[in-house]
Write an enzyme that holds these catalytic residues in place. Sequence first.
Site, PDB file in Angstrom:
ATOM      1  N   ASN A 135       0.855  -1.170   0.000  1.00 34.46           N
ATOM      2  CA  ASN A 135       0.000   0.000   0.000  1.00 34.46           C
ATOM      3  C   ASN A 135       0.900   1.232   0.000  1.00 34.46           C
ATOM      4  O   ASN A 135       1.690   1.426   0.932  1.00 34.46           O
ATOM      5  CB  ASN A 135      -0.890  -0.025   1.251  1.00 34.46           C
ATOM      6  CG  ASN A 135      -1.918   1.084   1.236  1.00 34.46           C
ATOM      7  OD1 ASN A 135      -1.680   2.158   0.670  1.00 34.46           O
ATOM      8  ND2 ASN A 135      -3.051   0.827   1.844  1.00 34.46           N
ATOM      9  N   TYR A 172      -9.226  15.636  -6.026  1.00 38.44           N
ATOM     10  CA  TYR A 172      -8.350  15.100  -7.096  1.00 38.44           C
ATOM     11  C   TYR A 172      -7.387  16.152  -7.644  1.00 38.44           C
ATOM     12  O   TYR A 172      -6.169  15.960  -7.655  1.00 38.44           O
ATOM     13  CB  TYR A 172      -9.230  14.523  -8.209  1.00 38.44           C
ATOM     14  CG  TYR A 172      -8.461  13.826  -9.317  1.00 38.44           C
ATOM     15  CD1 TYR A 172      -7.820  12.603  -9.095  1.00 38.44           C
ATOM     16  CD2 TYR A 172      -8.389  14.365 -10.601  1.00 38.44           C
ATOM     17  CE1 TYR A 172      -7.117  11.950 -10.112  1.00 38.44           C
ATOM     18  CE2 TYR A 172      -7.695  13.723 -11.614  1.00 38.44           C
ATOM     19  CZ  TYR A 172      -7.072  12.517 -11.374  1.00 38.44           C
ATOM     20  OH  TYR A 172      -6.386  11.879 -12.382  1.00 38.44           O
ATOM     21  N   LYS A 197      -3.250  16.447  -7.272  1.00 34.40           N
ATOM     22  CA  LYS A 197      -2.385  16.338  -8.449  1.00 34.40           C
ATOM     23  C   LYS A 197      -1.579  17.616  -8.664  1.00 34.40           C
ATOM     24  O   LYS A 197      -0.492  17.571  -9.242  1.00 34.40           O
ATOM     25  CB  LYS A 197      -3.230  16.002  -9.685  1.00 34.40           C
ATOM     26  CG  LYS A 197      -3.829  14.606  -9.628  1.00 34.40           C
ATOM     27  CD  LYS A 197      -2.726  13.559  -9.674  1.00 34.40           C
ATOM     28  CE  LYS A 197      -3.272  12.149  -9.779  1.00 34.40           C
ATOM     29  NZ  LYS A 197      -2.234  11.162 -10.044  1.00 34.40           N
TER      30      LYS A 197
END
Length: 275
Positions: A67, A159, A163
């Site tokens: 992970n 998101y 990013k």
Amino acid sequence: MTKWLNLQDKVVVVTGAVGGMGTKFTEDFAAQGSKVVLMDLLEDKLNTRAKELADRYGIETLAIVANATKEDEVNAAVAKVVATFGRVDILVNTASILRFSPLEDLSVDEWQTAVDINLNGYFITSQAFGKQMIKQKSGTMVHISTVAGIFPETYSGAYSTTKAGVLMMSKQMAAEWGQFGIRSNCVLPCLVETPMSHAFYTDPEVQKGRSRLVASKRIGKLEDISNAVLYLASDRSDYTNGAELRVDGGLSIMMQDMIPKPGGRRQYAIDHHQK
Ligand SMILES: NC(=O)c1ccc[n+]([C@@H]2O[C@H](COP(=O)([O-])OP(=O)(O)OC[C@H]3O[C@@H](n4cnc5c(N)ncnc54)[C@H](O)[C@@H]3O)[C@@H](O)[C@H]2O)c1
């Protein structure tokens, strides 16, 4: 191509290795004769895929279940790679999630999960493999960000924010670790059909509407992104450090072109062309 990229025998670690993009990246590195380390959460898929690539290309592969958000699992992965191959030449950070929600409905837990996987996971992985690269005094990192890290992807929670963080993280690594022979660059895909984005392309009208927005007038393919990743991973980009390579068919430079003009922008220019 194989000789030009000079990726034979390079030890390449790809996270998110059995996702849409990871599957293509690992295939293309394997085709170049690299030693491919596949990291992801999905044990069965990982083992099947590692064997497939080893058989198909006659290369060495290693499947590691880890992970990316768990420091101990990632450190154990580095130890396993070094015990097996003695070094690590290339890291490609791909493991991410995309979840949809208007911001006002997004729980803090959902926000934190995205930050944890998309940003913290990239940092934890880069730092762990980066320490090994610092020891070696060489290494290359390619981080998969997105054009949505520059322009906000609405209704996708954290998101875009995560990013955007990856873009700065990569530049910081380039600036701090360049002195150790390490390069850190980002690839920014947009409008690519993968399992993550497949749902957007099932309706032909949506597909057409999306293609129309792109300068190159088509949707991206996995190989478009993979070619950029392999180039940035290879010595051919040896003087490229801290860069952001947009692989979006020119979508992100089309803003002015999207503003309507009477009769259409091209026709308007033809009609008003003063020679
Ligand atoms: N698909 C697109 O159109 C598109 C566009 C721009 C950018 N991107 C970026 O490209 C990358 C790959 O996208 P994709 O379409 O292949 O996604 P995908 O969902 O197909 O694959 C993601 C992979 O990451 C793995 N993963 C998720 N969380 C993990 C964790 N904590 N630890 C380890 N592995 C984990 C998943 O198991 C999966 O195999 C992502 O970084 C994404 O943001 C995709």
